[in-house]
Write an enzyme that holds these catalytic residues in place. Sequence first.
Site, PDB file in Angstrom:
ATOM      1  N   ALA A  90      37.099  49.111  39.692  1.00 14.67           N
ATOM      2  CA  ALA A  90      36.931  49.690  41.031  1.00 14.67           C
ATOM      3  C   ALA A  90      35.777  50.684  41.019  1.00 14.67           C
ATOM      4  O   ALA A  90      35.393  51.189  39.969  1.00 14.67           O
ATOM      5  CB  ALA A  90      38.216  50.390  41.440  1.00 14.67           C
ATOM      6  N   GLY A 136      40.126  46.572  38.036  1.00 20.00           N
ATOM      7  CA  GLY A 136      40.165  45.748  39.246  1.00 20.00           C
ATOM      8  C   GLY A 136      39.518  44.389  39.049  1.00 20.00           C
ATOM      9  O   GLY A 136      39.909  43.397  39.683  1.00 20.00           O
ATOM     10  N   GLU A 139      42.033  42.237  37.615  1.00 22.26           N
ATOM     11  CA  GLU A 139      43.053  41.941  38.631  1.00 22.26           C
ATOM     12  C   GLU A 139      42.587  40.816  39.564  1.00 22.26           C
ATOM     13  O   GLU A 139      43.382  39.975  39.983  1.00 22.26           O
ATOM     14  CB  GLU A 139      43.392  43.223  39.406  1.00 22.26           C
ATOM     15  N   GLU A 159      42.611  52.053  33.429  1.00 20.71           N
ATOM     16  CA  GLU A 159      43.027  53.004  34.477  1.00 20.71           C
ATOM     17  C   GLU A 159      43.762  54.223  33.929  1.00 20.71           C
ATOM     18  O   GLU A 159      43.659  55.320  34.479  1.00 20.71           O
ATOM     19  CB  GLU A 159      43.933  52.304  35.507  1.00 20.71           C
TER      20      GLU A 159
END
Length: 697
Positions: A90, A136, A139, A159
Site C-alpha cells: 500500500a 497489499g 493480497e 505490515e
Amino acid sequence: MDSKIMTALGNRVLELGPQPAADGPYKNFKLTRDADGVAWLLFDRTDASANTLSADVMEELDAVLAAIETERPAGLVIRSAKPSGFIAGADVNEFRGANDPAMVETRIHAAHAVVDHLEALKLPTVAVIHGFCLGGGLEVALACQSRIAIDGARFGFPEVMLGLHPGLGGTARFTALVNPTQSMALMLTGRTIDARRAKSLGLVDTVTQERHVRNAVKDALFGRLKRARPGLLTRAANFGPVRGLLAKRMRSEAAKAAPREHYPAPYALIDLWEAHGGSKAAMLRAEQASFAKLMVTPTAQNLIRVFFLREQMKKAAGIGNMIKHVHVIGAGAMGGDIAAWCAGQGMRVSLADMKAEPIAGAVKRAAELYGKIIRKPTEVRDALDRLIPDMDGEGVRNADLIIEAVPEKLELKQKVYAGLEPKMKPGAILSTNTSSIPLQDLRIGLARPERLVGLHFFNPVSRLQLVEVVSHDGNDEQVLKEALAFVGAIDRLPLSVKSSPGFLVNRALTPYMLEAMVMLDEKTDQRLIDAAAEQFGMPMGPIELADQVGLDICLDGDMLRTKFGDLLPPTPAWLREKVAKGELGRKTGKGFYTWTDGKAEKAPLPETGPRVTDQMIDRLVLPMSNVCVAALREGIVDDADAVDGAMIFGTGYAPFRGGPLNYARTRGVDDVVSTLRALAERFGGRFAPDPGWDNFK
C-alpha cells in the site's frame, strides 16, 4: 531498495504480452489482448519506480475490472511493468496522521470491494509475479485464481513492522490457502520468503523463468497447471478447537518478542484468526474493523513515522557513490566487522592489521555473517573473495576510502595517519571510526585535513543501520557528499553530525548507561534497572547493554566528562575495579551478568520485592531526550527528525515511541521540563533541563 538489485532488475526484459497502445484510457494501467483472446493487465503506476496501491489506483483498478467483465476475454493476466517488482504494498503516505477509525474503515471497505471484485470475476485469472510482492500486492495476487512466480521473486506481509496486520483480505485468504502455522508466522514476523519457499508452502502454483512466461500463462489459464490447494492440515488447523490451541501457542511466542501494550498488532491478528478463521466471509469483515482500530494507535502512527524517517535518511545519502575499494586499518571487533559488511555489499576491501590473528578472526566472522544473510553459496564465495587480508597494508595505495579503526588513542591514530597520507592516491578519503576523539584533534599534522571525515559505525555493524558521518570546520564539501553516498551504497543510513565529544548517539547514551550505574550504587537490583528500561520499550536494559558493549568501552565515557563535567553522572570506582579484574562483560563471559552462548543469565525478579517506578524510567530515558535537544541547540545536528531516526537505528531506542524527541513532544515539553527540574532537585544538576527546550517545537 539496494541499488545493485535495482540495476540487476533494470536489465531484466519482462514478458508483458502484446504491445499496448501509447494512449490508453487508464493512467496507471495498460490493457491489451493477445491472439488467444487473453487480456493482459499491466500495472505501471505513473511517476513512480515501484507500484504501490493508493485510493486512486484502487478506484481505477475497479473501473478496469468492470471493463474486463463487459469484454469477457478468455482469461486475465495481471502483471507489473516495473522492473523492481510486482506491487510493493500500500501507499504508506495515506496512513499518516490517521486518527478516526471510522474513516479508515470506510476507505478500507472501498479497497476490499475492489479486491473482492477481482476474486469474483467469472473468468480464469493469473498473477505473474517478479521481484517484490509485499503486503497489499500479495493480497491482490491472492485474489487471483493462480499465481506464477518468476525465480527470484520475494513474498511477504511486512505490515506488522508498521504496527498493523494485512488489511486487504490477506488475513482471510492467506490462512485459508496456506497452513495457518506457517501463514500466521509469516504475517506475525513480517519476514519475506523466496519463490521456491512460496511454492513449497502452496502460496504460488509454479516457479518459472521469464522466457517461459507465455507458456506458463497458457497452462494456468487453460487448466493445464496444477493449482496449489489447501491440504487437509490447513483445513484442520482452521477448525475451531484446533485454532484455540494454536492461537494460545502463538500468543506466548508473540509475548517473547514484544509486549501487547507496546505492539498490539500481532495480538490483534491472532485474536482475529482465532475468532473467525473458520469463515472467510466473517474474517474478511472483521479484518477491516481490526485494521482500522490498529491504524489510529500511537504505535502504528509512530512506526509509520519511523518508516518515513528511514526513507528520509536514505535520501540524505544521495546517489552517485564513487567508492569502489575500501581499505580498513585495524581488524579488531569493529574494523573487522566494518570490512566484512562492506565486502558483503559489493565493495572490494583490503583489511590491514599488525598481526595475522585478528585478520583471520575477522574473515571467520565474515563467513558466518554471509552464511546468514546471503542466500546463494556462489555469492557467499564472491563476498569472501572481495575481503582481502593485507598484512603489508599495500591496499592503501589503490583505495578510494580508508577507514581507520585502531584503538581510541590520539597519538596512535596520528602515527597511523602520518604513515598513510603519503601513500594515498590524490582523490582518496581518509576516515576514522572513532567514537570519542574530536576530529579537530585528529586533523592536526595532516597534510590534507580537508579530506578527513568521521564514519562512526555501531556495534553490531550488521544489525545497527546507522553511520554517523562526522565533519569538522575545515572539511571539503565534496568529500562529505561522497562519504554520505558511500554510506547509502553499503545499505546504511547516514546522519550528518559536527564533530563534538561523543557526537550524537554516544553522547545521548552515556548518561543513560551511567545513571544505571548510579542506581546500582544506590543498591537497586540490576535486573530491576534493566526491567525499567525494557518496560519503557528499550530492546535491552542499560546494565545488559553495558555488558554487551564492554565495560572497558563504557569507561571511555571519561572523555565526555572532560567536556560535560557535572552534566554526567560520576563513574563509580567499582566499575574501574571490575575492568581491572578483566570482567568486561559478554566478551569475557562475565560482567554484571554471567554470559553463556552470547546470552546474559538472568534469574527472574522476586515476586514480592520492589517494582519498577515511573521515576526509575524517567531517570534513565529523559536525559537522552535532554541531550538530543542540547545537540540541536548547539548545531551538532540540524534536523530533529534525523535525531530521532539516529537514536532508533543506532541504539534501538523504542521504535513505537518514534524517537526521544518525538517522545518528549508526545508527552508534552512542559511535563518533560518540570520532571527534569524535579529530578535535578532530588538527584543533582545533571538532570537540569537544557535551554534548548525553550525553542523546541
